[in-house]
Motif scaffolding. Structure first.
Motif, mmCIF file in Angstrom:
data_model
loop_
_atom_site.group_PDB
_atom_site.id
_atom_site.type_symbol
_atom_site.label_atom_id
_atom_site.label_comp_id
_atom_site.label_asym_id
_atom_site.label_seq_id
_atom_site.Cartn_x
_atom_site.Cartn_y
_atom_site.Cartn_z
ATOM 1 N N LEU A 65 0.842 -1.196 0.000
ATOM 2 C CA LEU A 65 0.000 0.000 0.000
ATOM 3 C C LEU A 65 0.878 1.247 0.000
ATOM 4 N N SER A 66 0.269 2.351 -0.336
ATOM 5 C CA SER A 66 0.964 3.628 -0.257
ATOM 6 C C SER A 66 1.402 3.868 1.188
ATOM 7 N N ILE A 67 2.504 4.571 1.359
ATOM 8 C CA ILE A 67 2.968 4.866 2.716
ATOM 9 C C ILE A 67 1.987 5.768 3.463
ATOM 10 N N HIS A 68 1.085 6.419 2.720
ATOM 11 C CA HIS A 68 0.107 7.308 3.341
ATOM 12 C C HIS A 68 -1.163 6.569 3.775
ATOM 13 N N ASN A 69 -1.325 5.324 3.334
ATOM 14 C CA ASN A 69 -2.525 4.571 3.671
ATOM 15 C C ASN A 69 -2.470 4.129 5.127
ATOM 16 N N LYS A 70 -3.501 4.481 5.890
ATOM 17 C CA LYS A 70 -3.558 4.132 7.315
ATOM 18 C C LYS A 70 -4.584 3.036 7.607
ATOM 19 N N SER A 71 -5.502 2.779 6.640
ATOM 20 C CA SER A 71 -6.574 1.820 6.903
ATOM 21 C C SER A 71 -6.193 0.381 6.566
ATOM 22 N N GLY A 72 -5.239 0.211 5.667
ATOM 23 C CA GLY A 72 -4.875 -1.126 5.220
ATOM 24 C C GLY A 72 -5.641 -1.564 3.986
ATOM 25 N N VAL A 73 -6.576 -0.748 3.520
ATOM 26 C CA VAL A 73 -7.344 -1.040 2.302
ATOM 27 C C VAL A 73 -7.186 0.153 1.360
#
Length: 181
Positions: free
Chosen positions: A121-129
Motif C-alpha cells: 500500500l501507499s505509505i500514506h494509507n492508514k486503513s490497510g485497504v
C-alpha cells in the motif's frame, strides 16, 4: 531531473527501445515463462538455452543486450506478440510473481490498473485497504476509487468493514479486481 509531470512519466518509464522485435527474436526465446539466450556472444559469456538476465533488487529479471537493459517481461512480450508494449501502458504480472513471464500471466495495463495490483500500500494509507480512509470531519469512513484518471466516490460509511466491502464492489464493477492476496 524532469520539471513537469509528462517529463517525469517518460523519465520513469521510457519507451525508447533500441532493438526491433525481429532482432530480439533472433537472440532470445521464451519457454515456461523464462527468457533464454538463443546464441552465444564472442566471449562465450552467454550459455545457450540458459535463462537470460539477473534478478534485480525489486524482484524483476533484467537483461543486458547490446548496450541496452530490458526487463525480461518486456522481452517476453515482444516474443509473444512481435511488438513492444504500447507507449503509456505497463506489463502487469497477473499472479504477482515478477519472474513468471508466461504469456497467460502478462497483460498490458494503464497506470491505475497497474497500481491496483500492487502488493504494498501507499505509505500514506492508514486503513490497510486502498481507497478507504477515515474522515474526522464526518466521523465516517470514506471510499474512493481512481479509474482512468477519474475519482469515483463510494460514499461515507459508519463502519470500516462496510467501507472496505463497498471498495471491493467498486473494484469488481470497474473490473479492477485484485489478483493478489
Amino acid at each position: 531531473m524532469p520539471t513537469n509531470y509528462n517529463e517525469t512519466r517518460s523519465w520513469i518509464a521510457p519507451r525508447n527501445y533500441k532493438h526491433s522485435p525481429t532482432e530480439i527474436a533472433k537472440h532470445f526465446c521464451v519457454k515456461n515463462g523464462q527468457v533464454y539466450w538463443k546464441n552465444q556472444n564472442l566471449c562465450n559469456t552467454r550459455v545457450l538455452y540458459k535463462p537470460a538476465g539477473s534478478l534485480t533488487k525489486s524482484g524483476y529479471i533484467s537483461i543486458s543486450f547490446k548496450g541496452a537493459i530490458y526487463s525480461a517481461h518486456a522481452i517476453a512480450w515482444v516474443l509473444y506478440y512481435n511488438t513492444w508494449p504500447q507507449k503509456g501502458l505497463y506489463i502487469d504480472h497477473i499472479n504477482g510473481i515478477k519472474t513468471d513471464n508466461s504469456q497467460e500471466n502478462l497483460r498490458e495495463v494503464n497506470t491505475s490498473e497497474n497500481a491496483i495490483n500492487r502488493k504494498s500500500l501507499s505509505i500514506h494509507n492508514k486503513s490497510g485497504v486502498p481507497g478507504v480512509y477515515f474522515s474526522p470531519e464526518l466521523n465516517k469512513w470514506r471510499v474512493q476509487l481512481i479509474h482512468k484518471g477519474i475519482c469515483i466516490s463510494g460514499g461515507s460509511h459508519s463502519t470500516f468493514e462496510e467501507a472496505a466491502f463497498i471498495r471491493r464492489q467498486l473494484e469488481m464493477e470497474y473490473h479492477l479486481i485484485k489478483f493478489r492476496a
